[in-house]
Design a protein around this motif. Structure first.
Motif, short mmCIF file in Angstrom:
data_model
loop_
_atom_site.label_atom_id
_atom_site.label_comp_id
_atom_site.label_asym_id
_atom_site.label_seq_id
_atom_site.Cartn_x
_atom_site.Cartn_y
_atom_site.Cartn_z
N ARG A 26 0.84 -1.21 0.00
CA ARG A 26 0.00 0.00 0.00
C ARG A 26 0.87 1.26 0.00
NH1 ARG A 26 -2.89 -3.83 -0.51
NH2 ARG A 26 -4.98 -4.16 0.35
N LEU A 27 1.93 1.25 0.80
CA LEU A 27 2.82 2.41 0.87
C LEU A 27 3.50 2.66 -0.47
CD1 LEU A 27 4.53 1.87 4.34
CD2 LEU A 27 2.74 3.52 3.78
N ILE A 28 4.03 1.60 -1.07
CA ILE A 28 4.74 1.75 -2.34
C ILE A 28 3.79 2.17 -3.46
CG2 ILE A 28 5.87 0.44 -4.18
CD1 ILE A 28 7.43 -1.05 -2.05
N SER A 29 2.63 1.53 -3.55
CA SER A 29 1.68 1.85 -4.62
C SER A 29 1.22 3.31 -4.50
CB SER A 29 0.47 0.92 -4.55
OG SER A 29 0.85 -0.42 -4.85
N SER A 30 0.96 3.77 -3.27
CA SER A 30 0.53 5.16 -3.07
C SER A 30 1.65 6.13 -3.42
CB SER A 30 0.10 5.37 -1.62
OG SER A 30 -1.01 4.55 -1.29
N ALA A 31 2.87 5.82 -2.98
CA ALA A 31 4.01 6.70 -3.24
C ALA A 31 4.29 6.81 -4.74
CB ALA A 31 5.24 6.19 -2.50
N ASP A 38 3.65 5.84 -11.51
CA ASP A 38 2.54 5.05 -12.05
C ASP A 38 1.38 5.99 -12.35
OD1 ASP A 38 3.93 2.68 -11.78
OD2 ASP A 38 3.05 2.16 -9.84
N ALA A 39 0.76 5.79 -13.51
CA ALA A 39 -0.34 6.67 -13.90
C ALA A 39 -1.57 6.44 -13.02
CB ALA A 39 -0.69 6.44 -15.37
N GLN A 40 -1.71 5.24 -12.48
CA GLN A 40 -2.82 4.92 -11.60
C GLN A 40 -2.36 3.96 -10.52
OE1 GLN A 40 -5.68 3.18 -14.24
NE2 GLN A 40 -4.52 1.30 -14.54
N TYR A 41 -3.19 3.80 -9.49
CA TYR A 41 -2.83 2.92 -8.38
C TYR A 41 -2.66 1.50 -8.91
CZ TYR A 41 -2.89 0.89 -3.70
OH TYR A 41 -2.54 0.22 -2.54
N LEU A 157 4.09 12.53 7.13
CA LEU A 157 2.71 12.21 6.76
C LEU A 157 2.11 13.26 5.83
CD1 LEU A 157 0.38 10.22 7.18
CD2 LEU A 157 -0.32 11.57 9.17
N LYS A 158 2.63 14.49 5.87
CA LYS A 158 2.14 15.53 4.98
C LYS A 158 2.49 15.22 3.52
CE LYS A 158 2.53 19.26 8.42
NZ LYS A 158 3.22 20.53 8.76
N GLN A 159 3.51 14.37 3.33
CA GLN A 159 3.97 14.06 1.98
C GLN A 159 3.26 12.86 1.37
OE1 GLN A 159 8.31 13.75 2.06
NE2 GLN A 159 8.34 15.03 3.90
N GLN A 160 2.97 11.85 2.18
CA GLN A 160 2.39 10.60 1.68
C GLN A 160 1.97 9.72 2.85
OE1 GLN A 160 6.40 9.69 -0.01
NE2 GLN A 160 5.97 7.61 0.68
N PRO A 161 1.18 8.65 2.59
CA PRO A 161 0.82 7.71 3.66
C PRO A 161 2.07 7.13 4.32
CG PRO A 161 -0.53 7.34 1.73
CD PRO A 161 0.52 8.32 1.32
N MET A 162 1.94 6.78 5.59
CA MET A 162 3.10 6.39 6.38
C MET A 162 2.84 5.06 7.09
SD MET A 162 4.86 8.74 9.34
CE MET A 162 3.26 8.96 10.12
N GLY A 163 3.88 4.25 7.21
CA GLY A 163 3.79 3.01 7.95
C GLY A 163 4.16 3.23 9.41
N ALA A 164 3.63 2.39 10.29
CA ALA A 164 3.96 2.46 11.72
C ALA A 164 3.66 1.09 12.33
CB ALA A 164 3.16 3.56 12.42
N ARG A 165 3.96 0.95 13.62
CA ARG A 165 3.62 -0.28 14.34
C ARG A 165 2.80 0.09 15.57
NH1 ARG A 165 8.28 -4.48 15.11
NH2 ARG A 165 6.67 -5.92 14.39
N LEU A 166 1.79 -0.73 15.83
CA LEU A 166 0.83 -0.46 16.89
C LEU A 166 0.96 -1.49 18.00
CD1 LEU A 166 -1.75 1.07 17.89
CD2 LEU A 166 -3.08 -0.66 16.62
N HIS A 167 1.08 -1.01 19.24
CA HIS A 167 1.04 -1.91 20.40
C HIS A 167 -0.40 -2.39 20.58
CE1 HIS A 167 5.11 -1.47 21.96
NE2 HIS A 167 5.03 -0.16 21.82
N VAL A 168 -0.60 -3.71 20.48
CA VAL A 168 -1.95 -4.28 20.60
C VAL A 168 -2.11 -4.96 21.95
CG1 VAL A 168 -3.57 -5.99 19.68
CG2 VAL A 168 -2.19 -4.59 18.12
N PHE A 169 -3.16 -4.56 22.67
CA PHE A 169 -3.50 -5.17 23.95
C PHE A 169 -4.89 -5.78 23.86
CE2 PHE A 169 -0.25 -2.14 25.04
CZ PHE A 169 0.45 -2.73 26.09
#
Length: 261
Positions: A26-31, A38-41, A157-169
């Motif tokens: 998702r990050l690469i395709s959006s970027a 790429d002309a389209q997603y 994040l102002k430039q493009q979608p961003m990856g992160a990691r979430l602590h799950v409880f």
């Protein structure tokens, strides 16, 4: 074609590895759309990353006769792995560690990525043929940019979608519907681990920074609103002695930075 003949099997590959691969795609395709590469997603193959990241390369293996894309080798592969429903690959997958977004990104930059229609659906665990290396891949001239704190992450994040990691409880994460995910709530809390997400929106609600993330978890895609206050997170659910410094529920922010040259 490899895609057309891959078996539709039960998804046995690590959920964490699939999540990391999907986030990267998702990050690469959006970027690539934002940078007009790429002309389209475009849907690239997440299964390619699951199949190859972290796997040792054997020098000269791809030069062997059995690795050539010939009708004879295609028929042999179908007989041994599809028509007879033989699959001896799960043991190999079980030995490999859970993939991370960073190593998936770095592998994609090094090797390129095939489009989704050229390399099996996500969740396929049938052994991929040796001649799969000859399937066309789109080159990726990029690098991983990481943020060391939330202020840096917000600028990225102002430039493009961003990856992160979430602590799950648990059970707190599973109880979130329309409300906010605020982490552990007290007795009975169990730490599940870190899960890869995509940051899609940031807003301020009643003085709190709230980040909406997209998460691919347990074969489902969902959106969760995460409160970004700093807190002490007991990573086994109850023992705060393991916590060394305040943190937030979202950590390890990164984006792929593309080169158009």
């Amino acid at each position: 074609m490899y895609l057309e003949h891959h078996m539709l099997l039960v998804e046995l590959v690590s959920d964490a590895s699939q999540s990391a691969a999907l986030v990267v795609l998702r990050l690469i395709s959006s970027a690539r759309v934002i940078s007009k590469l790429d002309a389209q997603y475009t849907e690239y193959s997440a299964q390619y990353l699951v199949d190859n990241v972290g796997k040792e390369e054997v020098e000269g293996e791809m030069d062997q006769e059995s690795c050539q894309y010939t009708m004879e080798n295609i028929l042999r592969y179908l007989v041994e792995n599809v028509w007879t429903k033989k699959d001896d690959r799960q043991e190999e997958l079980d030995r490999r560690h859970d993939l991370t977004v960073k190593e998936c990104l770095e592998f994609a930059f090094k090797k390129g990525l095939p489009r989704g229609e050229h390399w099996a659906h996500l969740g396929c665990v049938s052994k991929f043929p040796p001649f799969a290396c000859q399937i066309p891949r789109v080159p990726m001239k990029e690098e991983v940019i990481e943020a060391t704190n939330w202020d840096e992450a917000f600028e990225l994040l102002k430039q493009q979608p961003m990856g992160a990691r979430l602590h799950v409880f648990s059970p707190e994460f599973y109880r979130v519907r329309e409300g906010f995910y605020e982490g552990p709530s007290g007795n009975g809390t169990r730490y599940v681990g870190l899960r890869d997400v995509i940051v899609v929106e940031v807003e301020r609600i009643e003085g709190e920074i709230v980040v909406t993330v997209q998460i691919f978890y347990k074969k489902k895609t969902s959106f969760v609103k995460v409160v970004m206050r700093s807190m002490l997170l007991p990573l086994n659910g109850v023992d705060e002695s393991q916590v060394t410094e305040p943190t937030t529920l979202l950590v390890d922010f990164c984006i792929p930075r593309l080169s158009i040259n």
